[in-house]
Motif scaffolding. Structure first.
Motif, PDB file in Angstrom:
ATOM      1  N   ARG A 104       0.840  -1.200   0.000  1.00 42.90           N
ATOM      2  CA  ARG A 104       0.000   0.000   0.000  1.00 42.90           C
ATOM      3  C   ARG A 104       0.875   1.250   0.000  1.00 42.90           C
ATOM      4  O   ARG A 104       1.917   1.275   0.645  1.00 42.90           O
ATOM      5  CB  ARG A 104      -0.912   0.022   1.228  1.00 42.90           C
TER       6      ARG A 104
ATOM      7  N   PRO B 418      -9.412   3.055  -3.866  1.00 43.61           N
ATOM      8  CA  PRO B 418      -9.038   2.241  -2.684  1.00 43.61           C
ATOM      9  C   PRO B 418      -7.550   1.916  -2.593  1.00 43.61           C
ATOM     10  O   PRO B 418      -6.737   2.504  -3.303  1.00 43.61           O
ATOM     11  CB  PRO B 418      -9.841   0.963  -2.913  1.00 43.61           C
ATOM     12  N   ASN B 419      -7.249   0.970  -1.731  1.00 43.70           N
ATOM     13  CA  ASN B 419      -5.901   0.420  -1.530  1.00 43.70           C
ATOM     14  C   ASN B 419      -4.916   1.433  -0.977  1.00 43.70           C
ATOM     15  O   ASN B 419      -3.825   1.628  -1.505  1.00 43.70           O
ATOM     16  CB  ASN B 419      -5.353  -0.174  -2.841  1.00 43.70           C
ATOM     17  N   ALA B 425     -10.878   3.479   5.651  1.00 41.94           N
ATOM     18  CA  ALA B 425     -11.348   2.372   4.825  1.00 41.94           C
ATOM     19  C   ALA B 425     -12.617   2.704   4.058  1.00 41.94           C
ATOM     20  O   ALA B 425     -13.108   1.878   3.284  1.00 41.94           O
ATOM     21  CB  ALA B 425     -11.576   1.145   5.695  1.00 41.94           C
ATOM     22  N   GLU B 428     -12.237   2.087   0.395  1.00 40.83           N
ATOM     23  CA  GLU B 428     -12.504   0.715  -0.030  1.00 40.83           C
ATOM     24  C   GLU B 428     -14.011   0.465  -0.061  1.00 40.83           C
ATOM     25  O   GLU B 428     -14.540  -0.153  -0.982  1.00 40.83           O
ATOM     26  CB  GLU B 428     -11.837  -0.289   0.928  1.00 40.83           C
ATOM     27  N   TRP B 432     -15.044  -0.938  -3.554  1.00 41.02           N
ATOM     28  CA  TRP B 432     -15.147  -2.382  -3.681  1.00 41.02           C
ATOM     29  C   TRP B 432     -16.453  -2.874  -4.285  1.00 41.02           C
ATOM     30  O   TRP B 432     -16.442  -3.694  -5.211  1.00 41.02           O
ATOM     31  CB  TRP B 432     -14.910  -3.054  -2.323  1.00 41.02           C
TER      32      TRP B 432
END
Lengths: 564, 478
Positions: A104, B418-419, B425, B428, B432
């Motif tokens: 990351r 994301p990531n 989060a 994500e 996702w």
């Protein structure tokens, strides 16, 4: 933070760690002072990169503000040394350490470095992340660069060159937000241009100490705002326009006045108080359009107060003194410099000892005050300056509104208690002892030498910039220059000698005071002296104990300490 | 036929079971806490002494309890990050901001058995030397807040909260704090900001890990309601006994919320990993409506990556001393923490959303995207701008203004969120579901875009070619 403590902290943080940046090993200090608290905190990746000249782009990060980490422009890839089962580092065949790359990315502005860490700023992934952040920032941006004041000094434009795309693939409708929001008396906000980096919020909360700004609403509809009914109005609001990386916050004074790429930038010093904030003067065609703060960690960091920033309009005033004048038959008449200076020099030369009084403003430069001193030093003249005391604040504003009181002390012009000797000068005029009064840059009628008293003099020589009750009564009127129109140095309230450069020409026949003072001294003493400013400064540094050891060249852009 | 295993919800739905303290005490309430407080310091072989709280932490480690809020992080490990010698107070927060779409398990506990949650919270506080704790409850649970406030009052009256609890010398104050209706307040650092009275902007990590710089920059533990309830049972059963429930590394029970196109949507408490997705849908939730077939399953709340019916997964299984990989059908996946992750998604907050073939996947994902665009806090760029962009693009497609290239267009937007590109989060969570839906139902998206383009072409031809230029932006929703 003063320079002295900064140096001390630098010295105490001798421990360095080695990191790899784009495959090259660099030593960086393990800790650095926190921008607000000054406490030693872990050096971040972005600091490590920037101190070695490696570019990591950013919007929300600012070296002088607490980290927010919200723009995500500084995302980089990184890795840490790979360890074997015995917890010992593993090495490649060529002896270089093996790096375990993190899956990351991290933001370089908030991630502390660790020994052996590898930072990758130039990988395709890092570049792609910047491209995507820039794209996200631009999809709802109005793209109104042609009429935006920030154009030319905008970080969206700057990074669009590096990471932008010629075409947009965005086919949805943009978010619309408030425009021309009147945040306060000096700041205008365009919420559509705002990229929500929160620099302004952090500045006014953590630096200016006025928690006045915040975000409202959420998601892509978020807006920057002040409290309802409470204008954004402290003495430091305009700094937010400086640190706004885009055209969201603009100065009401400067907006729509001039395209920034036409501005000539000249390094100078603010004259509004004893702090002497370092500034950049933005001018075009001999007209000043704005002051912006110039970084000097020993003085003003990157900030300046709104009062000082806007205190430039008098320089452009229409009624500036432009003519050299001499009183003939009771009325002022135009003359020229060579006649006036010759006669003034003769008057001074022929004056008996003790018959000359001098009031020289602590707004004159060190060099000018030094020349005034030389001009009358064999005449047992009483000299003084006018005190200008006011309020100080918690950040930059000094109580002394004169920019060069310490210079006036160092050169022996000002009394120990500034202005204490003006009453003596007045008394001696009244007693007929002082027959010649030299006034530089002050209206003495407001400071203890009344207009009627000036009539008692044989000769009143006045140099100033704007007309006043003293200039009206001058026998010789010598038009002088604002700091922006000449070079010179001031000694600030903490004894720092700072130089400033010439941004614009003075009006009409006006000449920098140091120039004609030099000529007067030369005529009177028949001593060549120094005919250019650097040489004059160096001469002064030799003659005036407080300035011993200084030289014009070594002052550089941020000045040096005098020994007061 | 798979059976429920009711541990946390043992009494909640029994006739006559009420949410007051008297009823709770009649059912063995606060016995776990009493047991915890009664633990004597234990002298180990090496002469060192283990305090009662340390022994509780050991039990929780042995129990293997993992967080029920979404990430499935082992509770004891989270606690292990706390420095007990920092000189700062340690805070504990019960995260009752249950707001992941499809999730309605904590609500059952709060409304029907609030004292169980308090008991778990107090045990956790005692175990971690916490003397001030908060329950952060979502603003929409008006009644839940009233119930909990009453429960706190009752527990204080009975000296389960307050000074010198049950004569143990342990003090704890516990306060309820109501949120104001923002999904992001469930993110633990957003929650902390909100609790401090600020906008719930999640904090950057590093440096602001709650265990080190949490509430008011002090060490802080944030645990989910259901996780805290587990502790009461760990305390009563002992960690080793508790760990026998469920499957290895996926211990205990979980309350699973099944919703969507099933006959009997609801919450079902099961041993973790002992039931499959098929059993959840068919045995518990009564299966799909007549004549329908399964199209997709969202296995862990709306932020989880979608599974498409018929998908096969390569799942590693323990075989003797080694491992073997077996191919498993979606419906055969055991519903636990690890397998669902291995299959590329997550069990998240324990919310299984079932979509049968009557559901328009484009509409479904546009709906989810709308939720995340609405709830993005707006702090960091990719999530703030990306979530709304996704919503607009998906709604355009859902409302007949699609383009052939929209599948790729949407994916390219979603892939940039994301990531690790965002602060929390949520990046994500917003990307996702979109990424997985578009990738797994790509042909649906492409066909819809092509249909829309063809229809527009016919319409403009019909209008004599006027306005041939497709103006998608002008017609899309702001």
């Amino acid at each position: 933070m003063t320079n002295v403590t900064a140096e001390r902290q630098e010295k105490s943080a001798v421990e360095t760690v080695s990191v790899w940046i784009d495959g090259q090993a660099y030593d960086v200090p393990k800790t650095m002072p926190h921008p607000v608290s000054g406490e030693q905190v872990g050096t971040t990746m972005i600091q490590a990169c920037h101190m070695h000249g490696i570019d990591v782009p950013y919007y929300c990060y600012h070296p002088k503000l607490p980290v927010a980490g919200n723009c995500r422009m500084c995302l980089v890839e990184f890795g840490t040394p790979a360890l074997g089962p015995d917890r010992q580092p593993l090495y490649n065949e060529d002896g270089s350490p093996q790096i375990r790359k993190s899956p990351r990315p991290v933001i370089a502005c908030a991630t502390p470095i660790s020994p052996g860490m590898a930072i990758y700023t130039q990988t395709p992934e890092a570049k792609q992340m910047r491209e995507s952040v820039l794209e996200f920032l631009l999809i709802n941006h109005p793209l109104d660069c042609p009429i935006c004041d920030q154009a030319g000094e905008c970080k969206l434009q700057e990074y669009a060159v590096d990471y932008g795309k010629a075409d947009s693939r965005f086919v949805e409708q943009k978010v619309h937000k408030p425009k021309q929001v009147d945040l306060g008396p000096r700041i205008m906000l365009d919420d559509e241009r705002c990229i929500l980096c929160s620099r302004c919020i952090r500045f006014t909360r953590d630096i200016a100490g006025d928690d006045a700004l915040g975000f409202a609403d959420r998601g892509s509809y978020s807006i920057l705002t002040n409290y309802p009914g409470k204008p954004f109005d402290n003495n430091y609001t305009l700094n937010t326009a400086d640190i706004c990386p885009v055209g969201a916050l603009t100065s009401k004074d400067f907006r729509f006045q001039m395209r920034v790429w036409f501005l000539k930038e000249t390094k100078s010093v603010c004259t509004s108080c004893g702090t002497g904030c370092n500034i950049m003067i933005g001018s075009r065609n001999d007209r000043i359009y704005r002051y912006t703060p110039r970084e000097n960690d020993a003085v003003n960091s990157c900030w300046m107060c709104d009062y000082g920033r806007l205190n430039y309009k008098w320089i452009n005033r229409e009624d500036r003194l432009r003519e050299v004048q001499q009183r003939r038959d009771g009325a002022p008449a135009k003359t020229n410099w060579s006649v006036a200076l010759k006669e003034v020099a003769e008057r001074i030369e022929s004056s008996p000892s003790g018959s000359i009084g001098v009031v020289a403003s602590a707004r004159l430069t060190n060099e000018e005050l030094y020349l005034v001193r030389r001009l009358v030093q064999d005449k047992d003249a009483i000299t003084d300056s006018v005190p200008r005391m006011g309020e100080a604040d918690h950040l930059l504003v000094d109580a002394d509104k004169n920019p060069n009181t310490n210079g006036a002390h160092a050169t022996g012009i000002a009394a120990k208690k500034v202005g204490a000797d003006i009453a003596t000068i007045a008394d001696r005029i009244r007693q007929g002892k002082i027959k010649t009064l030299l006034v530089f840059g002050e209206d003495v009628t407001k400071h203890g030498i009344e207009a009627d008293l000036l009539k008692e003099l044989d000769t009143l020589v006045v140099s100033d910039i704007l007309p006043n009750a003293t200039t009206e009564r001058a026998d010789y009127l010598l038009p002088g220059c604002a700091h922006a129109e000449k070079r010179g140095t001031f000694t600030n309230a903490k004894g720092r000698v700072q130089k400033f450069m010439k941004a614009i020409e003075g009006p009409g026949d006006a000449r920098p005071e140091w120039e004609f003072l030099h000529e007067l001294v030369q005529r009177k003493t028949h001593d060549g002296g120094s005919a250019n400013l650097p040489a004059l400064f160096n001469e002064m540094a030799e003659q005036v104990p407080a300035f011993h050891g200084l030289s014009w060249g070594e002052l550089k852009d941020t000045g040096a300490q005098a020994s007061l | 036929m798979a059976q429920e295993y009711r541990l946390i919800l043992q009494h909640a739905d029994e006739p006559g079971y009420t949410n007051d303290i008297e009823c709770y005490l009649r059912h063995g309430g606060y016995e776990g806490l009493k047991k915890a407080l009664a633990l004597e310091p234990k002298t180990l072989e090496d002469g060192s002494v283990k305090s009662g709280p340390e022994q509780i932490r050991d039990e929780v480690r042995t129990s293997g309890v993992r967080g029920r809020g979404g990430a499935g992080f082992p509770a004891a490990r989270k606690w292990g990050f706390i420095n007990h010698n920092s000189g700062k107070p340690i805070y504990l927060i019960c995260n009752a901001d249950e707001s992941e779409p499809g999730t309605f398990k904590d609500r059952q506990i709060i409304y029907k058995d609030p004292h169980q949650m308090l008991e778990g919270t107090i045990i956790a506080c005692y175990a971690n030397n916490v003397h001030l704790a908060y329950i952060y409850i979502r603003g929409e649970f008006h009644e839940g807040a009233e119930i909990l406030n009453r429960a706190i009052r009752e527990a204080k009256e009975k000296n389960f909260i307050g000074k010198n609890i049950q004569g143990s010398g342990y003090d704890l104050e516990l306060y309820l704090h109501r949120g104001a209706g923002a999904y992001i307040c469930g993110e633990e650092t957003g929650l902390l900001e909100s609790l401090e009275g600020k906008r719930p902007y999640p904090r950057i990590k590093p440096p602001y890990f709650p265990a080190a710089y949490g509430l008011y920059m002090c060490p802080t533990i944030v645990n989910n309601v259901e996780t805290l309830c587990c502790l009461k049972h760990v305390m009563l059963m002992g960690g080793a006994e508790y760990a026998k429930l469920g499957t290895p590394n996926n211990t205990g029970t979980r309350i699973v919320c099944v919703s969507g196109t099933v006959k009997r949507p609801g919450y079902y408490e099961v041993e973790v990993g002992k039931v499959t997705i098929r059993e959840l849908i068919h045995d518990f939730a009564g299966g799909l409506p007549e004549g329908r077939s399964l199209q997709a399953v969202i296995p862990g709340g709306s932020s989880a990556k979608v599974f498409r019916a018929g998908e096969k997964f390569q799942i590693k299984k323990k075989a003797g001393d080694g491992q073997e990989t077996v191919e498993m059908d979606l419906e055969d996946l055991p519903y636990d923490f690890d397998t669902v992750v291995e299959a590329g998604s997550m069990s998240g907050s324990g919310a299984v959303m079932v979509l049968d073939d009557s559901v328009d996947m484009i509409e479904a994902i546009a709906n989810i995207a709308e939720f995340y665009a609405h709830e993005s806090c707006g702090q960091c760029t990719p999530c703030r701008e990306g979530s709304l962009w996704l919503k607009k693009a998906l709604q355009r497609l859902a409302h007949g203004r699609g383009r052939k290239e929209d599948a790729d267009y949407i994916l390219r937007i979603a892939d940039n969120i994301p990531n690790g590109r965002t602060i929390c989060a949520f990046g994500e969570a917003t990307a996702w579901p979109v990424q997985s839906t578009v990738r797994k139902f790509r042909e649906v998206f492409e066909a819809r875009g092509a249909e829309d383009e063809a229809r527009r072409a016919r319409e403009t031809e019909g209008a004599g070619g006027v306005g041939k230029e497709m103006d998608v932006a002008a017609s899309s929703q702001p």
